[in-house]
Write a protein that holds these residues in place. Structure first.
Motif, PDB file in Angstrom:
ATOM      1  N   ALA A   1      42.771   4.003  53.682  1.00  0.00           N
ATOM      2  CA  ALA A   1      41.445   3.394  53.784  1.00  0.00           C
ATOM      3  C   ALA A   1      40.486   4.399  54.397  1.00  0.00           C
ATOM      4  CB  ALA A   1      41.500   2.122  54.642  1.00  0.00           C
ATOM      5  N   TRP A   2      39.189   4.171  54.174  1.00  0.00           N
ATOM      6  CA  TRP A   2      38.177   5.038  54.771  1.00  0.00           C
ATOM      7  C   TRP A   2      36.855   4.286  54.860  1.00  0.00           C
ATOM      8  CZ3 TRP A   2      40.501   5.800  50.066  1.00  0.00           C
ATOM      9  CH2 TRP A   2      39.712   5.602  48.930  1.00  0.00           C
ATOM     10  N   THR A   3      36.023   4.734  55.780  1.00  0.00           N
ATOM     11  CA  THR A   3      34.661   4.221  55.912  1.00  0.00           C
ATOM     12  C   THR A   3      33.714   5.405  55.995  1.00  0.00           C
ATOM     13  OG1 THR A   3      34.815   4.123  58.330  1.00  0.00           O
ATOM     14  CG2 THR A   3      35.409   2.134  57.096  1.00  0.00           C
TER      15      THR A   3
ATOM     16  N   SER B   1      29.773   6.490  57.282  1.00  0.00           N
ATOM     17  CA  SER B   1      28.649   6.064  58.107  1.00  0.00           C
ATOM     18  C   SER B   1      27.394   5.903  57.255  1.00  0.00           C
ATOM     19  CB  SER B   1      28.392   7.087  59.222  1.00  0.00           C
ATOM     20  OG  SER B   1      28.023   8.337  58.660  1.00  0.00           O
TER      21      SER B   1
ATOM     22  N   TYR C   1      32.992  10.479  57.890  1.00  0.00           N
ATOM     23  CA  TYR C   1      34.031   9.800  57.112  1.00  0.00           C
ATOM     24  C   TYR C   1      35.227   9.565  58.029  1.00  0.00           C
ATOM     25  CZ  TYR C   1      31.561  10.953  52.756  1.00  0.00           C
ATOM     26  OH  TYR C   1      30.638  11.049  51.751  1.00  0.00           O
ATOM     27  N   ASP C   2      35.623   8.310  58.192  1.00  0.00           N
ATOM     28  CA  ASP C   2      36.790   7.965  59.001  1.00  0.00           C
ATOM     29  C   ASP C   2      37.930   7.532  58.085  1.00  0.00           C
ATOM     30  OD1 ASP C   2      36.247   8.157  61.943  1.00  0.00           O
ATOM     31  OD2 ASP C   2      34.484   7.010  61.317  1.00  0.00           O
TER      32      ASP C   2
END
Length: 528
Positions: free
Chosen positions: A77-79, A81, A87-88
């Protein structure tokens, strides 16, 4: 060596042996052929490393899909901002490198640090320039921080190189990879276990692979430089399949084998890239726009693709196909028109002599066309182009050299015309046009002499940072229009991949890109 390390190595060896003996002897080996050895397989470097092999050993955070999206891979998974700078990623649990080293956040950071320590080598890829830093935010959590928004970030993280992961234990002192690695150790379904120069490369299935296990215990890639000899090896059963770029075997051999079902199965991929000739705008006589436009009008591409390519690849009129995202700029093809080509040269002062050759101010209208000498397909296309241009008074000298020499010419601009290809998905268009700004490919050299080269580069930079899809499309359209009007490319055909296999193997399919071959999905067939 510590006792835990010894236990890991012993366990890996026992698992590998178990995998070998679990399958019937006839099902243990899948054999294919390639023009050269696969190289040392450093995931963070380039030639002579072969991309299909790098992609078999090393894996990305996210994987590109044929529908143009990316899916979770080593990251689940990633998010992103809202400002597009952070990118997390959440990493997949329970993954290890094939040497037993855990795949975790410190391993990911170690790889990014090694890549960015050699940032200049990766300047062709804009993401390598835009990454500011990486941070470990948890045992299985990594943050990627950019200097500026970069729309193709996820696509570029999925590429076969350089953003793939080697075991930190295989890095050199200080965590470096720029000067080599100790061994090609990844998380992928295959491990390189033997290289015999000029003979073969052997891969073993990774017994600790986290995903779907390969259907064969071994993958042997025989080194067969000649396309005709590769076709014969397939016919005689020396290899089970040939798959990859269309030039791996002659097109007539592909058609012949396709007609021999069920002894052979064969397929063509959809168009994946564009085969082009780059025209050098910084070197006479192709520094004259009229010469470049005349070349674009003088080559009978319909006849070329019918006779040389046996109709396997459709004619190309633009740098990118219309179905490439953001690449349909509404352009008008130059079209084959020999009379129009003659008129362009006449108006530009290139006068025919008694021998039919043209000259201007005592300078002959003559160009060099460089190609890979061992590539029979390039040679045949070059000979057709040579004949077509001779008809309008342009003399073409063919220069066939080994691949490394052609790559050197692409980088330093020692060409009039030279073969190239767009890179296909997921590179096109963003990564491909991004690389036009760096002198590492023929594209930079081809465009170097254009008066509006600074505008083209600045527009590319703006397109890569554009977060609004409509604005990004407008900017790409401006770039592609400028390049088309400058005629620095002669599009030839839409490149496809081929596959031909014997009944000894099933599950053969194309990857989502030209550079990934899903060997792990293949299984022993009833003919084995």
């Amino acid at each position: 060596m510590s006792k835990p390390a010894i236990r890991v190595q012993v366990r890996s060896a026992l698992l590998a042996l178990a995998a070998l003996f679990a399958a019937p002897a006839a099902a243990q080996q899948l054999t294919t052929a390639w023009p050269s050895n696969v190289g040392p397989l450093n995931p963070h470097l380039y030639a002579p490393n072969q991309m299909f092999a790098q992609a078999s050993v090393y894996e990305p955070l996210v994987k590109y899909r044929a529908d143009g999206t990316v899916e979770p891979w080593l990251a689940t998974a990633w998010t992103v901002s809202p400002d597009g700078l952070t990118y997390d990623f959440t990493l997949r649990p329970g993954v290890t490198f094939s040497d037993g080293t855990p795949f975790d956040a410190p391993a990911v950071k170690a790889n990014f640090d090694a890549i960015l320590a050699n940032r200049a080598r990766h300047a062709w890829l804009d993401l390598a320039r835009q990454i500011d830093r990486t941070e470990v935010t948890g045992p299985l959590a990594v943050r990627l921080v950019l200097k500026a928004p970069h729309a193709p970030t996820l696509n570029e993280l999925s590429l076969p190189r350089p953003f793939r992961f080697v075991s930190p234990a295989a890095m050199k002192a200080g965590g470096t990879t720029a000067s080599g690695i100790a061994a090609p150790v990844g998380t992928g379904p295959w491990r390189l276990v033997e290289t015999r120069l000029g003979v073969s490369d052997t891969f073993a299935a990774n017994p600790t692979y986290w995903g779907e296990k390969p259907g064969f215990a071994r993958l042997v890639v025989k080194v067969i430089p000649d396309p005709n000899t590769r076709a014969i090896a397939l016919q005689t059963g020396e290899v089970d399949l040939i798959t990859g770029a269309a030039g791996l075997i002659p097109s007539e051999a592909f058609l012949r084998l396709r007609d021999q079902a069920p002894a052979f199965s064969a397929a063509l991929s959809p168009p994946l890239a564009t085969r082009v000739l780059a025209l050098n705008s910084a070197r006479a006589p192709t520094d004259d726009p009229a010469v470049r436009r005349a070349i674009n009008r003088a080559v009978d591409k319909d006849t070329l693709v019918r006779t040389v390519l046996d109709g396997l690849e459709p004619r190309a009129d633009f740098l990118f196909g219309r179905d490439v995202p953001d690449a349909d700029a509404g352009l008008t093809p130059y079209g084959f028109d020999r009379a129009a080509a003659e008129t362009l040269l006449d108006a530009a002062g290139w006068v025919r002599g008694r021998d039919g050759a043209r000259a201007k101010d005592g300078r002959p209208l003559a160009v060099e066309l460089a190609f890979v000498g061992t590539n029979a397909q390039q040679k045949a296309i070059a000979e057709v182009v040579q004949a077509d241009l001779a008809r309008i008074g342009i003399a073409v000298r063919l220069v066939g050299e080994e691949e490394s020499a052609i790559l050197a010419r692409q980088k330093d601009g020692r060409f009039g015309l030279i073969f190239g290809e767009t890179w296909g998905p997921p590179y096109d268009p963003a990564s491909f046009v991004s690389a036009m700004r760096a002198p590492s490919h023929a594209d930079y050299q081809a465009q170097k002499g254009l008066p509006d080269k600074p505008m083209i580069d600045a527009t590319i930079t703006a397109a890569l940072a554009a977060t609004d899809p409509q604005e990004r499309r407008r900017l790409y359209g401006r770039v592609l229009t400028a390049l088309h009007e400058a005629a620095v490319y002669l599009p030839i055909s839409s490149a496809v991949a081929i596959e031909v296999h014997r009944p000894t193997v099933t599950g053969v399919r194309f990857g989502a890109t030209l550079n990934e071959i899903p060997f792990a999905a293949m299984r022993p067939g009833p003919g084995r």
